[in-house]
Design a protein around this motif. Sequence first.
Motif, PDB file in Angstrom:
ATOM      1  N   THR A  12      40.883  20.707  74.297  1.00 34.94           N
ATOM      2  CA  THR A  12      40.940  19.001  73.897  1.00 34.94           C
ATOM      3  C   THR A  12      41.576  19.111  72.156  1.00 34.94           C
ATOM      4  O   THR A  12      41.188  19.416  71.129  1.00 34.94           O
ATOM      5  CB  THR A  12      38.890  19.231  73.831  1.00 34.94           C
ATOM      6  N   ASN A  13      42.432  17.845  71.979  1.00 34.50           N
ATOM      7  CA  ASN A  13      42.436  16.663  70.949  1.00 34.50           C
ATOM      8  C   ASN A  13      43.357  17.486  70.625  1.00 34.50           C
ATOM      9  O   ASN A  13      43.639  17.605  69.645  1.00 34.50           O
ATOM     10  CB  ASN A  13      41.361  16.936  69.946  1.00 34.50           C
TER      11      ASN A  13
ATOM     12  N   GLY B 255      41.084  13.699  75.814  1.00 40.07           N
ATOM     13  CA  GLY B 255      41.999  13.768  74.494  1.00 40.07           C
ATOM     14  C   GLY B 255      43.063  14.781  74.182  1.00 40.07           C
ATOM     15  O   GLY B 255      43.483  14.117  73.292  1.00 40.07           O
TER      16      GLY B 255
END
Length: 336
Positions: free
Chosen positions: A49-50, A73
Amino acid sequence: NRWGTFTGCGEHVILPTNMTILPVCIFYGFKGSVDLPLTLEDISYNSFTNSNLTKGLILPASLKRVQNNAFSGMTIPSLDFSACINLEELGEQSFNGFKSNLGILDFSKNKSLTRFLKEGLNRWGTFTGCGEHVILPTNMTVLPPCTFYGFKGSVDLPQTIETISFSSFSNSVLTKGLILPASLKKVEDNAFSGVSAPSLNFLASINLEELGNNIFNGFKSNLGILDFSTNKSLTRFLREGMGRWGTFTNCNQHVILPVNLTAIPSCSFYGFKGSVTFSPVLETIGESAFANSVLTKGIVFPNSLKTIGTKAFYNSTIPSVSFEQMDPGQSGVSCF
């Protein structure tokens, strides 16, 4: 917090060769590149994530499961699933906000992929918030509930798909028109509700038999047409429970009904807001079929029409109504 071992790291990471599970959040906010082991079976939730990967990621043949938000993300040159012959499961929001240089998520070779999980009572699906071009497995027969809920990209449906489950595309914005395959038999409740798409093409769906409730509630297309003229097997417009929502409730498109349709079921166009082309062999319009609707064009009943059910057009607004050879005595009580 979601900080993992490699959060904020910008190196090239080579993982242990015998690793089978990628732990939760391990590469959250990562900024480098990774070699995944050939033994990896499970990518846990929020693993990437991200993150902003500097090189494409190749998923190994051993991979079986990708959990919730695993790639949400994420920014990456490419994410390659082509070798994942054992992949069985993708969790919800796996690709929410995911971006790749190629703009493609290709699952065409993942023939073991059958589970697109949605947990709890929310409607988030595997591709919620994803803006890529998604190519589904070529042997897929059922599109699970909410898979593309809130999706923002384009899709290639397999030529084997038979069922589009409830809310599959609800509230999505499709960047390309969607072509429904000949194999399609059933579209469940709310499947395309709130969808915006250049076009939705059912002309090839010669085996389509059933449309559920509220399927096109708030649906918008550039063409403004839903053409079912060639769907000669389409006879079921389902309405469940005590509500009056029908297949075309709150739909504002021009609907062209199958050329061989003899009966419009009760409440099918309840609360409809568009226009209709009737079948030339239509015989029956069911009870409350167009109740509380606002038709944007006048209607012409075909010569074949024999019966209009009770309250069929109750509280409706219609520019004009033209009877050809129908006997008004065959109309139901308060049909207008």
